[in-house]
Design an enzyme around this catalytic site. Structure first.
Site, PDB file in Angstrom:
ATOM      1  N   TYR A   1       0.830  -1.220   0.000  1.00  0.00           N
ATOM      2  CA  TYR A   1       0.000   0.000   0.000  1.00  0.00           C
ATOM      3  C   TYR A   1       0.857   1.261   0.000  1.00  0.00           C
ATOM      4  O   TYR A   1       0.429   2.299  -0.491  1.00  0.00           O
ATOM      5  CB  TYR A   1      -0.958  -0.005   1.200  1.00  0.00           C
TER       6      TYR A   1
ATOM      7  N   GLU B   1      -8.352  -7.532   4.826  1.00  0.00           N
ATOM      8  CA  GLU B   1      -7.447  -8.545   4.243  1.00  0.00           C
ATOM      9  C   GLU B   1      -6.743  -9.348   5.341  1.00  0.00           C
ATOM     10  O   GLU B   1      -6.584 -10.565   5.223  1.00  0.00           O
ATOM     11  CB  GLU B   1      -6.435  -7.850   3.296  1.00  0.00           C
TER      12      GLU B   1
END
Ligand code: FAD
Ligand code: HEM
Length: 396
Positions: free
Chosen positions: A98, A140
């Site tokens: 990310y 996740e």
């Protein structure tokens, strides 16, 4: 929730960012893949990059997320986040990635919007990004935990133990662990990612729904080959059709996916078109294997009986369920399918019990039409679930 200082900045700049978001995401992917060519080769779908669908899905999701932060500050768009997080988990995305995406996305925003990106604007959009990223990372993390996998470690090797040509364009593969362990549990409707090595050295990944019942020693996927004169042939489906044989080993992810059959006794509508029947077969196989007495209305549309994969299996599953009915529509039924109607699905022609929960899968125009009809008939939107076999452009 957005901070007090960022809320007015996002409100003011959302129209500008929204108008430019397509260009921003295109630049973003350009920068990301320049810096990390391996991500385009081995992680992202090259076809979806080439046809622009992934750019639209990313842009749509960020704009939708920012809009929801403004309009409903206490809400989180859980359905949208769950879909993205399940896709990410099936690809083994990790939290450190990310930061990489953040770097290139913000460089693209500055490129496109220039001086409009004051430090205040940058800080506000940074907050939006990390609210979304952290929400995805949290989901996740939970998905990896449920799958019993370390972060991103979702891949396993499975042997093809059966290959069947279901129709001229559709092949099914039955998969087992080489050491005889039973294939893992999954919820009916879920999918796995399959990664294949292509002739140019790339490793491309695609998703395939599990078309069998859970709880069996093996899994089955059913793959339609993407090939027609109007577009480039599909890379992975064509590779699987041409190369994958009994005895070969495939790299397959753990099962993920948020379109799953809700337990209970309530009536169900399973409506599919073409290869969209695969998650419905997973659900029907499960219902039959567990002796379900639920009322199940099965609707399927296809080009014709010869193109309808698992046609006989579908008929047998519906027969095995005491309260199931089958409604078929074929564009060209010919004389092989007297039981089928001709043309497009007409949901209005079917009686549906009160409190029906609907599951839809097929091309977007099919799902839009069926969903619209169901909403008009009074089915609440929250009871209509759907799966898109590609980047979810409903998000856009
Ligand atoms: C949750 C989920 C479940 C799925 N379940 C199934 C299933 O059960 N069975 C099944 O068969 N499929 C399923 N799919 C679809 C599957 O994952 C693949 O998308 C499909 O097999 C096509 O992959 P491909 O590699 O063959 O095509 P790709 O190479 O990915 O091509 C995709 C599209 O991009 C186009 N394209 C490629 N290159 C270009 C270019 N240069 N310019 C313009 N356009 C281009 C192609 O023509 C094609 O239309 C599922 C997808 C999802 C997301
Ligand atoms: C806040 C950050 C992110 C957002 C908003 C986001 C959003 C999305 C969306 C909307 C999709 C399409 C989902 C669908 O199938 O409908 C997607 C898919 C995907 N994402 Fe993300 N994502 C983010 C971060 C990441 C990161 C960090 C990576 C890893 C480098 C990543 C890799 C992928 C890949 C590989 C796909 C599948 C693409 C394809 O099939 O072409 N994403 N993401």
């Amino acid at each position: 929730m957005l901070s007090e200082q960022s809320t007015p900045v996002i409100r003011e700049t959302l129209p500008v960012v929204g108008a430019a978001i397509q260009e921003i995401t295109e630049r973003f992917y350009g920068k990301l893949f320049d810096a990390h060519p391996e991500l385009l080769r081995d992680l992202f779908n090259r076809g979806n990059q080439a046809n622009g669908e992934q750019q639209k899905a990313l842009a749509g999701s960020i704009a939708a997320f920012a809009g929801i932060l403004l309009e409903r500050p206490d809400a989180r768009p859980d359905a949208m986040l769950a879909r993205i997080a399940n896709k990410h988990a099936s690809l083994g995305i990790t939290s450190d990635q990310y930061k990489v995406v953040h770097t290139h996305l913000f460089a693209a925003i500055v490129d496109v919007l220039g001086d409009a990106v004051t430090p205040e604007v940058a800080a506000a959009w940074d907050e939006v990004y990390w609210l979304m990223a952290n929400a995805l990372i949290a989901i996740e993390t939970g998905l990896y935990r449920q799958a019993g996998a370390a972060e991103g470690d979702v891949w396993q090797q499975m042997v093809i133990v059966d290959r069947r040509q279901e129709t001229p364009d559709v092949v099914s593969f039955t998969l087992k662990y080489a050491d005889g362990r039973p294939a893992g549990a999954f919820r009916p409707g879920q999918y796995v990612s399959v990664q294949v090595g292509l002739p140019d050295g790339a490793h491309q990944i695609r998703q395939y729904s599990l078309s069998c019942a859970p709880g069996r020693p093996e899994w089955r996927i059913t793959v339609k080959r993407v090939h027609d004169e109007t577009r480039p042939e599909g890379e992975v489906s064509t590779w699987l059709h041409r190369n994958a044989r009994v005895g070969d080993v495939l790299t397959v992810s753990a099962p993920f996916g948020d379109l799953t059959l809700v337990d209970g006794d309530g009536p169900l509508l399973l409506a599919s078109a073409g290869i969209g029947s695969t998650p419905m077969l997973g659900m029907l196989n499960h219902l039959a294997a567990t002796g379900s007495t639920r009322a199940v209305t099965v609707v399927h549309a296809d080009r014709g009986p010869a193109d309808h994969a698992h046609r006989e299996e579908l008929r047998q599953l519906v027969q095995a369920l005491p309260n199931a009915t089958l409604h078929l529509w074929y564009e060209n039924p010919g004389d092989q399918a007297p039981e089928a109607a001709t043309g497009q699905v007409d949901i209005d022609a079917i009686d549906l019990p009160e409190n029906t929960t609907a599951y839809l899968c097929g091309p977007l125009p099919f799902m839009r039409a069926v969903r619209g009809d169901l909403l008009r008939r009074g089915l609440p939107a929250q009871d209509i679930h759907y799966e898109v076999f590609g980047p979810d452009l409903w998000l856009a």
